[in-house]
Design an enzyme around this catalytic site. Structure first.
Site, mmCIF file in Angstrom:
data_model
loop_
_atom_site.group_PDB
_atom_site.id
_atom_site.type_symbol
_atom_site.label_atom_id
_atom_site.label_comp_id
_atom_site.label_asym_id
_atom_site.label_seq_id
_atom_site.Cartn_x
_atom_site.Cartn_y
_atom_site.Cartn_z
ATOM 1 N N PRO A 9 0.791 -1.235 0.000
ATOM 2 C CA PRO A 9 0.000 0.000 0.000
ATOM 3 C C PRO A 9 0.824 1.288 0.000
ATOM 4 C CG PRO A 9 -0.159 -1.151 2.116
ATOM 5 C CD PRO A 9 0.503 -2.090 1.163
ATOM 6 N N ASN A 10 0.291 2.232 -0.748
ATOM 7 C CA ASN A 10 0.830 3.597 -0.879
ATOM 8 C C ASN A 10 2.068 3.687 -1.767
ATOM 9 O OD1 ASN A 10 -1.051 5.084 0.901
ATOM 10 N ND2 ASN A 10 -0.220 3.723 2.453
ATOM 11 N N HIS A 80 4.503 -4.609 8.905
ATOM 12 C CA HIS A 80 4.538 -4.489 10.352
ATOM 13 C C HIS A 80 3.421 -5.244 11.068
ATOM 14 C CE1 HIS A 80 7.462 -1.595 9.136
ATOM 15 N NE2 HIS A 80 6.569 -0.806 8.569
ATOM 16 N N ASP A 87 2.099 -15.526 6.351
ATOM 17 C CA ASP A 87 1.769 -16.935 6.138
ATOM 18 C C ASP A 87 1.844 -17.307 4.662
ATOM 19 O OD1 ASP A 87 1.441 -17.263 8.829
ATOM 20 O OD2 ASP A 87 -0.745 -17.405 8.793
ATOM 21 N N ILE A 103 12.549 0.840 0.907
ATOM 22 C CA ILE A 103 13.243 1.987 0.324
ATOM 23 C C ILE A 103 13.960 2.765 1.428
ATOM 24 C CG2 ILE A 103 12.872 4.158 -0.923
ATOM 25 C CD1 ILE A 103 10.307 2.666 -2.115
ATOM 26 N N SER A 104 13.228 3.025 2.493
ATOM 27 C CA SER A 104 13.820 3.690 3.661
ATOM 28 C C SER A 104 14.418 2.625 4.581
ATOM 29 C CB SER A 104 12.739 4.475 4.406
ATOM 30 O OG SER A 104 11.791 3.580 4.993
ATOM 31 N N ARG A 113 7.763 0.696 13.117
ATOM 32 C CA ARG A 113 8.373 0.186 11.877
ATOM 33 C C ARG A 113 9.551 -0.753 12.150
ATOM 34 N NH1 ARG A 113 5.956 3.543 7.933
ATOM 35 N NH2 ARG A 113 5.548 5.620 8.741
HETATM 36 C C1 DQA Z 1 8.490 1.018 3.420
HETATM 37 C C2 DQA Z 1 8.615 1.233 4.943
HETATM 38 C C3 DQA Z 1 7.289 0.992 5.638
HETATM 39 O O1 DQA Z 1 7.429 1.231 7.028
HETATM 40 C C4 DQA Z 1 6.225 1.929 5.108
HETATM 41 O O2 DQA Z 1 4.977 1.631 5.689
HETATM 42 C C5 DQA Z 1 6.140 1.940 3.630
HETATM 43 C C6 DQA Z 1 7.364 1.844 2.837
HETATM 44 C C7 DQA Z 1 9.780 1.380 2.669
HETATM 45 O O3 DQA Z 1 9.891 1.004 1.505
HETATM 46 O O4 DQA Z 1 10.659 2.063 3.211
HETATM 47 O O5 DQA Z 1 5.067 2.121 3.061
HETATM 48 O O6 DQA Z 1 8.222 -0.367 3.198
#
Ligand code: DQA
Length: 144
Positions: A9-10, A80, A87, A103-104, A113
């Site tokens: 997501p996102n 998280h 599973d 990415i982060s 996180r």
């Molecule tokens: C992420 C880190 C996650 O904590 C966050 O919810 C994301 C992106 C990353 O790529 O750094 O949506 O997975």
């Protein structure tokens, strides 16, 4: 070699989403990065997908299990807390490699996180190198 590059997501909003954290590149930049891990003798074909839907992501992992296809997975926030995703990923163990990518660097961010429910069933984890993490993951898969 075909690699499924699955994003949660996102991540469809990369480029405009919190650019100070995630940079300004978009998901469209990921396929060429992953394919750069290939070479003429061993080309890499990246199939990049993104969904905000947990059930759809779980279904894509099932597809990888059924076709023994290597996976690069950025589970995003599902990392998280999604035991359903964990599973599903567990079923890929011994079938095909799965590299968890962020990415982060989640460990340098908020406490919630710091936990990944996916990592224990991943082949390995790459975090904190920006979009280049996807290329590094593909290199790791190609080297196996
Ligand atoms: C992420 C880190 C996650 O904590 C966050 O919810 C994301 C992106 C990353 O790529 O750094 O949506 O997975």
């Amino acid at each position: 070699m075909r690699i499924l590059v699955l994003n949660g997501p996102n991540l469809g909003r990369l480029g405009t989403r919190e650019p100070d954290v995630y940079g300004t590149a978009t998901l469209a930049d990921v396929a060429p990065l992953v394919e750069a891990a290939g070479n003429p003798e061993r080309p890499v074909e990246a199939e990049v997908r993104q969904t905000d839907d947990e059930a759809e992501l779980v279904g894509w992992i099932h597809e990888a299990v059924d076709t023994a296809t290597p996976v690069i997975l950025n589970p995003a926030a599902f990392t998280h807390y999604s035991y359903a995703l964990r599973d599903a990923c567990a079923q890929l163990q011994g079938v095909a490699p799965l590299v968890e990518v962020h990415i982060s660097n989640p460990h340098a961010r908020e406490t919630f996180r710091h936990t990944s429910v996916v990592s224990a069933v991943a082949t390995g984890v790459i975090a904190g190198f920006g979009l280049d993490g996807y290329r590094l993951a593909a290199l790791a898969i190609a080297a196996r």
